[in-house]
Every structure is written in C-alpha cells, then in structure tokens.
Design a protein around this motif. Structure first.
Motif, mmCIF file in Angstrom:
data_model
loop_
_atom_site.group_PDB
_atom_site.id
_atom_site.type_symbol
_atom_site.label_atom_id
_atom_site.label_comp_id
_atom_site.label_asym_id
_atom_site.label_seq_id
_atom_site.Cartn_x
_atom_site.Cartn_y
_atom_site.Cartn_z
ATOM 1 N N GLY A 1 0.778 -1.227 0.000
ATOM 2 C CA GLY A 1 0.000 0.000 0.000
ATOM 3 C C GLY A 1 0.809 1.275 0.000
ATOM 4 O O GLY A 1 0.239 2.364 0.174
ATOM 5 N N ALA A 2 2.142 1.197 -0.199
ATOM 6 C CA ALA A 2 2.966 2.416 -0.209
ATOM 7 C C ALA A 2 2.554 3.312 -1.374
ATOM 8 O O ALA A 2 2.488 2.876 -2.518
ATOM 9 C CB ALA A 2 4.442 2.044 -0.325
ATOM 10 N N ARG A 3 2.289 4.602 -1.085
ATOM 11 C CA ARG A 3 1.798 5.517 -2.105
ATOM 12 C C ARG A 3 2.950 6.210 -2.841
ATOM 13 O O ARG A 3 4.004 6.482 -2.264
ATOM 14 C CB ARG A 3 0.867 6.555 -1.481
ATOM 15 C CG ARG A 3 -0.428 5.949 -0.944
ATOM 16 C CD ARG A 3 -1.415 7.025 -0.514
ATOM 17 N NE ARG A 3 -2.681 6.434 -0.064
ATOM 18 C CZ ARG A 3 -3.741 7.140 0.300
ATOM 19 N NH1 ARG A 3 -3.695 8.475 0.269
ATOM 20 N NH2 ARG A 3 -4.849 6.531 0.696
ATOM 21 N N PHE A 4 2.699 6.508 -4.115
ATOM 22 C CA PHE A 4 3.661 7.240 -4.934
ATOM 23 C C PHE A 4 3.545 8.736 -4.609
ATOM 24 O O PHE A 4 2.436 9.304 -4.658
ATOM 25 C CB PHE A 4 3.362 7.033 -6.421
ATOM 26 C CG PHE A 4 3.636 5.651 -6.939
ATOM 27 C CD1 PHE A 4 4.562 5.460 -7.963
ATOM 28 C CD2 PHE A 4 2.980 4.530 -6.442
ATOM 29 C CE1 PHE A 4 4.820 4.195 -8.473
ATOM 30 C CE2 PHE A 4 3.228 3.272 -6.936
ATOM 31 C CZ PHE A 4 4.146 3.095 -7.956
ATOM 32 N N PRO A 5 4.663 9.408 -4.347
ATOM 33 C CA PRO A 5 4.592 10.850 -4.073
ATOM 34 C C PRO A 5 4.214 11.637 -5.336
ATOM 35 O O PRO A 5 4.593 11.279 -6.455
ATOM 36 C CB PRO A 5 6.016 11.201 -3.625
ATOM 37 C CG PRO A 5 6.647 9.887 -3.259
ATOM 38 C CD PRO A 5 6.010 8.866 -4.157
ATOM 39 N N VAL A 6 3.485 12.722 -5.151
ATOM 40 C CA VAL A 6 3.139 13.626 -6.243
ATOM 41 C C VAL A 6 3.150 15.042 -5.680
ATOM 42 O O VAL A 6 2.350 15.374 -4.789
ATOM 43 C CB VAL A 6 1.780 13.273 -6.877
ATOM 44 C CG1 VAL A 6 0.675 13.186 -5.844
ATOM 45 C CG2 VAL A 6 1.426 14.245 -7.991
ATOM 46 N N LEU A 7 4.085 15.854 -6.167
ATOM 47 C CA LEU A 7 4.188 17.251 -5.719
ATOM 48 C C LEU A 7 4.286 17.358 -4.202
ATOM 49 O O LEU A 7 3.712 18.253 -3.573
ATOM 50 C CB LEU A 7 2.984 18.061 -6.224
ATOM 51 C CG LEU A 7 2.777 18.071 -7.752
ATOM 52 C CD1 LEU A 7 1.482 18.813 -8.097
ATOM 53 C CD2 LEU A 7 3.967 18.709 -8.446
ATOM 54 N N GLY A 8 5.022 16.455 -3.605
ATOM 55 C CA GLY A 8 5.210 16.466 -2.164
ATOM 56 C C GLY A 8 4.050 15.918 -1.368
ATOM 57 O O GLY A 8 4.096 15.914 -0.138
ATOM 58 N N GLU A 9 3.006 15.429 -2.045
ATOM 59 C CA GLU A 9 1.841 14.859 -1.365
ATOM 60 C C GLU A 9 1.720 13.383 -1.758
ATOM 61 O O GLU A 9 2.500 12.858 -2.548
ATOM 62 C CB GLU A 9 0.569 15.618 -1.765
ATOM 63 C CG GLU A 9 0.598 17.110 -1.480
ATOM 64 C CD GLU A 9 0.389 17.415 -0.003
ATOM 65 O OE1 GLU A 9 0.098 16.461 0.766
ATOM 66 O OE2 GLU A 9 0.502 18.587 0.393
ATOM 67 N N ASP A 10 0.705 12.705 -1.188
ATOM 68 C CA ASP A 10 0.498 11.302 -1.535
ATOM 69 C C ASP A 10 -0.794 11.085 -2.328
ATOM 70 O O ASP A 10 -1.181 9.956 -2.581
ATOM 71 C CB ASP A 10 0.502 10.426 -0.276
ATOM 72 C CG ASP A 10 -0.666 10.738 0.658
ATOM 73 O OD1 ASP A 10 -1.397 11.714 0.385
ATOM 74 O OD2 ASP A 10 -0.840 10.008 1.653
#
Length: 780
Positions: free
Chosen positions: A761-770
């Motif tokens: 379930g590890a989320r990919f970062p996007v613009l410093g958010e998840d």
C-alpha cells in the motif's frame, strides 16, 4: 548384529568394524544430503507437505492431509514446533474448507515470509534422517536374506545414488513410501522364513506406515498376495537343499493357507496403524452419511484415483504429451539411474533366474511397480518409481552372496563403486537433475526432461548468485515452483509460470513472439511445457536458442537483443491475453519485432510512437479520442487532444496537469460524466495518464469518494494495463465506475486520486503529497 550366520552369507567383519563401516557410509549419505540442501531452494511440493504437517501437529486436525497422508509431513514439521511461527490462522477460508493449496501458500510465503527458507531447511532434516534409516534397513535386509557382501554393495549403491540423495532431502512422501514399502516386503520375507507373531506385527506396522505416507502404497496388496504363492515354503527349501527330499503337497497347501491368514492379520495391523496415524478420527465420509474410521483418509482415495486419471502434461526427449507414453518410466529409469547400478541389476537379474522364487522379494516389486506406473497417465518424474529403484538396488546386490573370487572381478566391482561416487560428486548439489551418460549427463538433462526430473523450483539460490554477478542485466523470470522468489533474494520481473503469475495484467500482456530486450531466466519446465495446462508454446521463442548461461541445472539464461534496423510493429490488445493471439492477428511478419501493449476491460493504451493494430475483445472507455484512435490505428492525434484539467493538493494548492507521480506515470487529464448523482447510482470517471519512464509492477490507481474526515465512502482500485510493452509518451486511458452507497447522505464530497504499490500500500509521491483532489461530487 546377527551372529552365527550360515557360511553362504560370507561374513567378513567383526561386529565393531561392521558398525563403523555402516556408520561411515550413512554419514556420507547424510553429508551429501545436508550440504546440498542448503544450496537448494524449496521444491515445488515442499510448501504443501511442511505446512500440512505443522497444521496437524498444531491443531490435531488432518484436514489438509486428505490427498497425501501425514506420516512424512508430521516428521518434517516436528522441528517447527520449536520455531516462532506466525499465529495459525484457523479463520482462513482455505483452512475452513480443508483446501491445502489455498491455505499453505499464504501461511508460509506471506505470514512467515521472513523465515520461510529456514523453515524449509529445518523440515528437511527429519526426512534426511529417515532416508538414512532406510539405508540401514536395506543393509540389514540384504545381510539377513542374502549375505554380507550383498549388504555392503547395496548400501554403497544407496549411499551414492543421486536419485536417493535428491529425494531423500526433499520434504515429500515419495522416498518415504518407497522406503516403508521396502521394509514391509523385507519383513514379509522374514515372516515367511520364521512365521512368528513379532514378525507378523512388524510387517503389518511397516505396511501401515507405507499407506500412511502415500496412497499408492496400496500396491503392496497384490505384491504380498503374489509373494505368498511364489516365495518358497520351508518344504520347498528342503527340496532344493542337498538331500533332495521331495516336499509333501498337503503340507505345502497348509503353508499357503496359513500365509493367507497371516496376510489378513497384517492387513488388520496396517489398518489400525493408519487409523492411529489419523488420530483415531471418526466421522462421516460426506454430509449426512454414517460415521467411519479415518474419514479424511478414505475421502482421499477417490480423489487420488481422479488425480491419476486426469494426468499432467509431460515432456520426454523433445516431445510433449497430455497423457504420456507407455515407455515413459522405462526410459526415465534407464536414463536417470546410474549406469553402475544398471549393470549390477543386470547381473543380479541373471543370477536371480537360477533362484527366482527366493529373489522374488526384489524383482517382483521392482518390475510390477514399474509396469503399473507405465500404465498411468501421471508421468512427470522419477520420484514416482523410487520403489523400483530401491528394490532394484536390492536385486543388483543380491547377485553377490559372496565376494567374487577372481581378481579382475573384484577390480571391476571397485571401479563401478568409484564410478558411482564420481557421478554423485559431479552432479552436486543438483542431484535432482541427474542423468547418466546415455542421456548426455546432468548438464543435458534439461534437454530431455522437464518437471521433477530436472526442474522442481530448487535453483533460486543459483539464480540469486547469477543476478548478483550481473547487476547490469534486467532479468525476467519464468519460474516453475511454489516458492516466492523474493523470499530467496531474487530480484527479477516475473513472467507467467506455474504456479507464479497466473493472472493479472503482466500475465495477459506477455509477448511470446518477440519478448522485450533483456535477460530471461526460463525454468526448463516452462521452456518445454509453458504453463502446463495452457499456453504450452509460451516460451517457444527460446527453444531454438542455445542458452547463454545457466543458473544451477534447471534455469536457462537467455539474453535477448534486436539489431537496431529491425522493423517494429505495434499492437494494442484489449481483453484476451496477447499470447492467445496469432502473429497474423497482431500484424507480425517474419523479421519484424512486435511491441505488444495490453489492457483489460475499461482501459486502453494509446501508442505515441507510431501506428498500431488494435485488437479489441473487451469494452474500452467510450470517448471520441479512443474511437478515433482505434479507427485510424494512429493514436498520436488523440494524445495531442487529451483535455488538460486541474487538480488540487490536500492543502488546497491548485495544480495544473500533467502531474508526475514519482516512479509512476503522469496524470494528464480527467473527465466526469456528471458532477451530480443520487445515492446508489454509479459515477463514471475517466482519467488519462502518460508514461514517462519504464514502470515496475505491481502498481494501482485508487479513486476515493471521501467524507469530511477523509474516510472513503466509495472507491475504485486497479491498474488493468500491462507495464510490459509501454513506451515513453504512451497514453493510458482508464474508466473508473464508482457506485455510491444507497444510504449516503446528500452533500458535497471530494474525489481523490493517487497511486500505490500493492500489496504493502505504499503511495507514490506527487508534488510532495500522496494524492490529489479532482473535484467535489454533489449528492442530491
């Protein structure tokens, strides 16, 4: 030790030296098994046997042991009682249903992933010791029934036989049942010579342990019955002795009658033994039936016959078959049994012709078992004829009641022993892949055999060493085995294999015609038989090639490259797997390279680097751009016209798309069919993504309708697109149908989207958010 033996036994040593010699040979056997065990990953069936045995010890229920009786399983699992295993999940659906395949995989390779390899190694120890006990039994049987020279020859053949070493160190029931069957026949011979109650009880106990190890031990029934009439009675021995007395026919009939009564007594002892092994279980065979002893065992009998009748695809000498051949096991025995053993078997058989009744203890079980196995459709490995091997070793040794008197005969015998030892040393630690010189030796076994004759999933450690020595190579693995390669430190992208990666986008998207450039590690069974029950030609691309390297003796290494000038054709397949399409359907001709892109229902890939043939066999997102791309075979204009929208961060910052997810694709646009829906209706969201770099599976998109506290009220998860075949710039269009709860209150609800890595379930970062917020949905 037996003393005062008849001169024909050829007693050679004092008791102390004899014990030391036997201990030395058995120590050599244990050393070969132990040292090779730590260099071999889990064999295919070890997972199921080990966890089934532990489940029986832990719960007292034999529910997972209906197909394979539990004696070897319990012995293997004993060391696990002192290990710190994960809590036993009795609530697991596989446990509740008594389905070993559904249960044991999760419990060993998921719940106990960190220690799974060490549990396999620990479970092998008990069965290695049992193998040594069978070696001792072989020595004792030949010592008492033939002579001391035969005992030493038999134990030597047993100690250095690669098939014994390979199967003796595996958590399974094949060597166990073969050994118990041999002990049972030996004790039957002892009973015929001396019909005492202890001999009767020991014979029945051995039969019961054999049947409690594997259902095929029922073979002992006809063997015992035939031996009761063939093996010489006391009167017949008198007639064959020097005084030449003629036996009394009435006395012979009486002996036969008493033998039949004794067999009935042995059967009773065996039945009680089986019942005891199953914990004196009593219950109905089926719901609503009457209670019987050992119902788990009895339920397994018809299933075993169904399994044998169903068969399994097999491979032999360049040919594949769903049902096998009548000569399969005969050729397998001739090509995988050491030549010294075969030569001595020939001598033993020739000498047995002069004394065929007494040597029936060896040649009858060996030949009859091979004959019955040859009529079976379950022809996948030498392990199924291990009883023939053990009785064959006894037959080979029975030709030497005394040592040869001639000097050259003794030298020849010593040379055969040395030859056998060199054979065992050369194949180390890959004893399962052994074949003799007639088949080209163990380095060529993979060319002639598949499955448990050469490849049973045991070379993951060798593959790990190969990958460590070649860190620059991008390795794809088609693995035949039940283990998780990651548990052995193997970092490779899985290809379809039995029983790994049998579903999902990467399974459906595999391109068998012109695989992507890279290094391919292909198990021998996958090479010859594909997925066994489907896709047999999945790896035909590699069959005509000579391997560039090898990991162990069962995993073949191929390096795939294409000349820069190779013409490229592209195909987008929606629905059915790529490998189920013909080259003609995909637009592939000789001399070209195919780049195949696969998507499931509700998704499509839009190629950015040229024209493509679209093979649409499932529903795709219904947009004007998608329809135009399919009609024209050219998705570049559609990609240029994808609407660019906006999103916001959880903190409220407006983001102009595209937004790149680190390590994943970029979200370039999205559309909603409506922003106002009623409870119970389905919201239709379509998202567009752009491939920035090669993707590593698995990955998944999540779309959540959330409340004010951020809790998901409705959601969609998935990535129904194969990462293989995707190129930089390609577009991926996904349709996300989200059905709202019927009781959701009216109001405004945010829609959030993100990427994560299953299963953790590890989320990919996007613009410093998840994650990103797309829009607010109004529930009317």
């Amino acid at each position: 030790m037996i003393v005062g033996m008849h001169k024909r036994y050829g007693t050679l040593m004092t008791g102390g030296r004899r014990v030391a010699g036997v201990a030395f040979l058995l120590t050599l056997l244990m050393a070969q098994m132990t040292l090779s065990s730590v260099r071999q990953s889990a064999a295919f069936d070890e997972t199921y046997h080990l966890v089934s045995g532990y489940a029986y010890l832990h719960t007292g229920s034999p529910r997972l042991s209906w197909e394979h009786p539990p004696v070897p399983q319990v012995l293997a699992a004993l060391p696990l009682l002192r290990k710190a295993l994960a809590p036993f999940p009795t609530e697991h659906p596989g446990w509740q249903a008594g389905n070993a395949e559904a249960f044991v995989d999760d419990y060993l390779w998921v719940d106990n992933a960190a220690i799974a390899p060490t549990l396999i190694e620990a479970g092998r120890v008990s069965l290695m010791m049992l193998t040594a006990v069978f070696g001792l039994a072989l020595f004792a049987a030949l010592f008492t029934l033939v002579g001391e020279p035969a005992a030493w020859i038999g134990l030597t053949l047993f100690t250095f036989d690669p098939n014994i070493i390979a199967n003796g160190r595996i958590i399974g029931n094949d060597l166990a049942v073969a050994g118990f069957m041999f002990v049972a026949v030996w004790r039957l011979g002892m009973y015929f010579r001396r019909p005492t109650l202890p001999n009767l009880l020991l014979t029945g106990l051995a039969v019961g342990l054999a049947i409690s190890s594997k259902l095929t031990a029922a073979f002992l029934g006809p063997v015992f019955l035939l031996l009761a009439f063939i093996y010489p009675t006391a009167n017949q021995r008198i007639s064959e002795s020097a005084n030449g007395r003629i036996p009394n026919p009435e006395s012979r009939i009486t002996n036969y009658g008493l033998r039949i009564l004794a067999l009935m007594g042995m059967a009773l002892v065996a039945a009680v033994t089986v019942w005891a092994v199953f914990g004196f279980e009593v219950g109905p065979l089926h719901e609503g039936g009457f209670s019987v002893p050992a119902p788990t065992y009895l339920r397994g009998l018809p299933r075993m016959f169904q399994r044998v009748a169903r068969g399994t695809p097999t491979f032999l000498l360049g040919r594949a078959s769903d049902t096998g051949w009548w000569y399969y096991f005969i050729l397998t025995f001739l090509l995988k049994t050491p030549l010294p053993t075969l030569l001595l078997m020939g001598i033993g058989l020739a000498r047995a012709l002069r004394n065929w009744r007494e040597t029936a203890l060896w040649w009858l079980p060996a030949g009859l078992y091979l004959l019955i196995a040859s009529g079976s459709t379950l022809q996948i490995g030498y392990r199924y004829i291990l009883p023939t091997l053990i009785f064959g070793i006894a037959l080979a040794a029975s030709g030497f009641p005394t040592w040869p008197r001639g000097r050259w005969q003794r030298i020849a015998l010593a040379v055969l022993g040395l030859w056998l030892a060199v054979d065992a040393a050369y194949v180390f630690p890959d004893h399962l892949a052994y074949s003799n010189a007639l088949a080209g030796g163990p380095d060529n076994t993979w060319r002639h055999f598949a499955d448990m004759n050469v490849d049973w999933g045991m070379d993951l450690l060798a593959l790990r060493e190969y990958i460590a020595a070649h860190p620059e190579e991008n390795v794809y693995l088609a693995y035949f085995g039940s283990a998780y390669p990651s548990a052995y430190g193997v970092t490779a992208r899985l290809l379809p294999g039995f029983s790994r990666l049998l579903s999902g986008p990467e399974y459906a998207g595999f391109n068998p015609y012109t695989p992507e450039p890279g290094t391919y590690a292909i198990s021998a069974t996958s090479l010859h038989l594909g997925l066994l029950y489907e896709g047999r030609d999945l790896y035909a691309f590699f069959r005509t090639r000579e391997p560039d390297a090898r990991a162990g003796r069962s995993i073949l290494i191929y390096r795939v490259t294409y000349p820069p000038e190779t013409p490229i054709v592209r195909a987008v397949v929606i629905g059915a797997p790529v490998w189920q399409q013909t080259p003609e359907t995909l637009g592939l001709s000789a001399g070209q390279r195919l780049i195949a892109k696969w998507a499931g229902a509700g998704a499509i890939v839009l190629p950015a680097n040229g024209l493509a043939r679209f093979v649409v066999q499932a529903a795709v997102p219904d947009t004007e751009a998608v329809r135009a791309a399919i009609a024209d075979g050219d998705a570049r204009s559609a990609l240029a016209n994808i609407p660019v929208g906006e999103a916001t961060t959880p903190g409220g910052q407006v983001v102009t798309l595209p937004a790149r997810f680190e390590g994943g694709p970029a979200l370039v646009g999205w559309t909603l069919d409506t922003a106002q829906v009623a409870p119970g209706e389905t919201l239709r969201l379509i998202t567009c993504w752009r491939i920035e770099e090669p993707l590593t599976p698995p990955l998944s998109v999540f779309v959540h309708l959330i409340d004010a506290q951020g809790r998901p009220l409705a959601q969609w998860d998935g990535w129904p697109v194969a990462t293989s075949g995707l190129e930089s710039g390609d577009g991926v269009v996904l349709e996300h149908p989200i059905t709202l709860p019927a009781d959701i209150p009216p109001g405004h609800y945010p829609l959030q989207i993100g990427l994560y890595r299953p299963p953790n379930g590890a989320r990919f970062p996007v613009l410093g958010e998840d994650r990103l917020l797309l829009s607010e949905i109004v529930i009317q």
